[in-house]
Design a protein around this motif. Structure first.
Motif, PDB file in Angstrom:
ATOM      1  N   ARG A 134       0.837  -1.202   0.000  1.00 35.45           N
ATOM      2  CA  ARG A 134       0.000   0.000   0.000  1.00 35.45           C
ATOM      3  C   ARG A 134       0.875   1.255   0.000  1.00 35.45           C
ATOM      4  O   ARG A 134       0.603   2.212  -0.724  1.00 35.45           O
ATOM      5  CB  ARG A 134      -0.939  -0.018   1.202  1.00 35.45           C
ATOM      6  CG  ARG A 134      -1.950  -1.146   1.137  1.00 35.45           C
ATOM      7  CD  ARG A 134      -2.666  -1.334   2.492  1.00 35.45           C
ATOM      8  NE  ARG A 134      -3.394  -2.567   2.522  1.00 35.45           N
ATOM      9  CZ  ARG A 134      -2.880  -3.753   2.850  1.00 35.45           C
ATOM     10  NH1 ARG A 134      -1.610  -3.881   3.185  1.00 35.45           N
ATOM     11  NH2 ARG A 134      -3.637  -4.832   2.852  1.00 35.45           N
ATOM     12  N   PHE A 135       1.946   1.217   0.799  1.00 37.06           N
ATOM     13  CA  PHE A 135       2.890   2.335   0.820  1.00 37.06           C
ATOM     14  C   PHE A 135       3.501   2.527  -0.572  1.00 37.06           C
ATOM     15  O   PHE A 135       3.674   3.651  -1.040  1.00 37.06           O
ATOM     16  CB  PHE A 135       4.007   2.104   1.839  1.00 37.06           C
ATOM     17  CG  PHE A 135       3.558   1.924   3.261  1.00 37.06           C
ATOM     18  CD1 PHE A 135       2.386   2.505   3.743  1.00 37.06           C
ATOM     19  CD2 PHE A 135       4.322   1.177   4.141  1.00 37.06           C
ATOM     20  CE1 PHE A 135       1.987   2.343   5.070  1.00 37.06           C
ATOM     21  CE2 PHE A 135       3.941   1.001   5.463  1.00 37.06           C
ATOM     22  CZ  PHE A 135       2.770   1.587   5.923  1.00 37.06           C
ATOM     23  N   ALA A 136       3.846   1.415  -1.212  1.00 40.94           N
ATOM     24  CA  ALA A 136       4.487   1.469  -2.534  1.00 40.94           C
ATOM     25  C   ALA A 136       3.553   2.062  -3.584  1.00 40.94           C
ATOM     26  O   ALA A 136       3.989   2.876  -4.410  1.00 40.94           O
ATOM     27  CB  ALA A 136       4.941   0.074  -2.952  1.00 40.94           C
ATOM     28  N   ILE A 137       2.294   1.686  -3.545  1.00 44.52           N
ATOM     29  CA  ILE A 137       1.332   2.248  -4.512  1.00 44.52           C
ATOM     30  C   ILE A 137       1.207   3.753  -4.292  1.00 44.52           C
ATOM     31  O   ILE A 137       1.238   4.540  -5.248  1.00 44.52           O
ATOM     32  CB  ILE A 137      -0.044   1.556  -4.406  1.00 44.52           C
ATOM     33  CG1 ILE A 137       0.059   0.089  -4.835  1.00 44.52           C
ATOM     34  CG2 ILE A 137      -1.100   2.304  -5.220  1.00 44.52           C
ATOM     35  CD1 ILE A 137       0.503  -0.138  -6.276  1.00 44.52           C
ATOM     36  N   ARG A 138       1.105   4.165  -3.047  1.00 38.97           N
ATOM     37  CA  ARG A 138       1.008   5.609  -2.770  1.00 38.97           C
ATOM     38  C   ARG A 138       2.260   6.344  -3.249  1.00 38.97           C
ATOM     39  O   ARG A 138       2.184   7.454  -3.798  1.00 38.97           O
ATOM     40  CB  ARG A 138       0.763   5.847  -1.287  1.00 38.97           C
ATOM     41  CG  ARG A 138      -0.639   5.455  -0.853  1.00 38.97           C
ATOM     42  CD  ARG A 138      -0.910   5.796   0.612  1.00 38.97           C
ATOM     43  NE  ARG A 138      -2.251   5.441   0.974  1.00 38.97           N
ATOM     44  CZ  ARG A 138      -2.589   4.295   1.589  1.00 38.97           C
ATOM     45  NH1 ARG A 138      -1.663   3.410   1.914  1.00 38.97           N
ATOM     46  NH2 ARG A 138      -3.851   4.034   1.880  1.00 38.97           N
ATOM     47  N   ARG A 139       3.423   5.743  -3.057  1.00 38.31           N
ATOM     48  CA  ARG A 139       4.678   6.383  -3.474  1.00 38.31           C
ATOM     49  C   ARG A 139       4.751   6.473  -5.008  1.00 38.31           C
ATOM     50  O   ARG A 139       5.140   7.510  -5.545  1.00 38.31           O
ATOM     51  CB  ARG A 139       5.885   5.626  -2.917  1.00 38.31           C
ATOM     52  CG  ARG A 139       7.200   6.234  -3.334  1.00 38.31           C
ATOM     53  CD  ARG A 139       7.354   7.657  -2.818  1.00 38.31           C
ATOM     54  NE  ARG A 139       8.612   8.215  -3.243  1.00 38.31           N
ATOM     55  CZ  ARG A 139       8.806   9.509  -3.496  1.00 38.31           C
ATOM     56  NH1 ARG A 139       7.825  10.383  -3.329  1.00 38.31           N
ATOM     57  NH2 ARG A 139       9.981   9.939  -3.896  1.00 38.31           N
ATOM     58  N   ILE A 140       4.379   5.411  -5.687  1.00 36.80           N
ATOM     59  CA  ILE A 140       4.387   5.433  -7.161  1.00 36.80           C
ATOM     60  C   ILE A 140       3.434   6.512  -7.647  1.00 36.80           C
ATOM     61  O   ILE A 140       3.756   7.280  -8.566  1.00 36.80           O
ATOM     62  CB  ILE A 140       3.989   4.064  -7.757  1.00 36.80           C
ATOM     63  CG1 ILE A 140       5.136   3.066  -7.620  1.00 36.80           C
ATOM     64  CG2 ILE A 140       3.570   4.186  -9.195  1.00 36.80           C
ATOM     65  CD1 ILE A 140       6.099   3.012  -8.763  1.00 36.80           C
TER      66      ILE A 140
END
Length: 146
Positions: A134-140
């Protein structure tokens, strides 16, 4: 027109929720993909969630992403520590890449401390459990300006 993020998962991640839940948790890969899709949808972005136990298939999807995706979130599993082929494919991808590991690979066996993929990744998230996706999707999304 919306954006597309490839959510790529490597070997054994199809067993999430069943395999070593004390390390990897009880959430399934389908649960994670659904949560990531819900997050991305708020920014008019589609998630293409894919998993393979085969290195060549992951390479093929990364090649495909060059034409179809704006960013890649990848948990290469054990291939993190062995696959120059996946690294080379990611080096040919022009968009942002975030590497995810459910466990903290630096607290595990020494052979897991090095990731070839990290050399290409625009960010690495490790040890945050399945929340790391979830963190990765937000960062992307942030890197894509979405």
């Amino acid at each position: 027109m919306g954006k597309t993020i490839y959510l790529l998962n490597g070997p054994n991640l199809n067993l999430l929720g069943q395999r070593q839940p004390e390390i990897y948790g009880r959430e399934t890969l389908a649960d994670i993909a659904a949560d990531c899709a819900a997050i991305a949808e708020t920014s008019d972005t589609e998630i293409e969630a894919l998993q393979s136990n085969w290195e060549g298939q992951l390479v093929d999807w990364i090649h495909e992403a060059r034409l179809r995706a704006d960013g890649i979130v990848i948990n290469p599993g054990a291939y993190s520590h062995t696959s120059i082929a996946i690294l080379d494919a990611l080096n040919a991808f022009e968009g942002p890449v975030i590497e995810v590991h459910i466990s903290n690979i630096h607290k595990r066996e020494s052979f897991r401390h090095h990731s070839y993929i990290s050399g290409r990744a625009d960010g690495v998230i490790a040890g945050c459990g399945t929340d790391g996706y979830r963190f990765a999707i937000r960062r992307i999304l942030s890197l894509l300006g979405s």
